[in-house]
Design a protein around this motif. Structure first.
Motif: not given
Length: 136
Positions: A1-2, A14-17, A33-36, A50-51
């Motif tokens: 998906m990324l 950088s706009d994808i979490r 940007e981050s993996v949680r 996101l919003t």
């Protein structure tokens, strides 16, 4: 998906979490940007993120792949008496009402929000729980 979001739809990495309970290899992790882990708290924080800085020109995308359930609605708002819920990795539920309040209702006028939910729903039956495919 990324890669699809980046290559086909021009989203910047950088706009994808990404929230995942899958360990990523070094090459894949460098793009995030981050993996949680996808706990209920992290999913809610992700929807808020996101919003938070979206404008009327924003393109927003929310994707969930996991489990879902129907849970008793205690508010009387649901015609069928049930809330549709996402199940987070810590087994907490995120109801459709919460998703609407945190994600959908905060999208500014003019912005575009696309949501894709790929989930397996567990529905109660006379024996306990049974699985059924449910794509929404």
């Amino acid at each position: 998906m990324l890669k699809i979001l980046h290559n086909a739809f021009s989203f910047e990495y950088s706009d994808i979490r990404v929230l995942t309970d899958v360990v990523m290899d070094e090459d894949g992790a460098q793009c995030y940007e981050s993996v949680r882990p996808p706990t209920a708290g992290n999913i809610v924080k992700g929807m808020e993120w996101l919003t938070a800085s979206s404008t009327g020109q924003s393109r927003l995308f929310f994707y969930f792949s996991g489990h879902g359930v129907q849970a008793k609605d205690h508010t009387g708002e649901e015609d069928d008496g049930l809330n549709e819920c996402l199940v987070a990795s810590d087994d907490y539920f995120i109801s459709d009402d919460t998703i609407r309040a945190i994600l959908v209702n905060r999208v500014p006028l003019g912005a575009r929000l696309a949501c894709m939910v790929d989930r397996r729903v567990f529905l109660p039956d006379s024996c306990g729980l049974s699985e059924s495919e449910d794509c929404c």
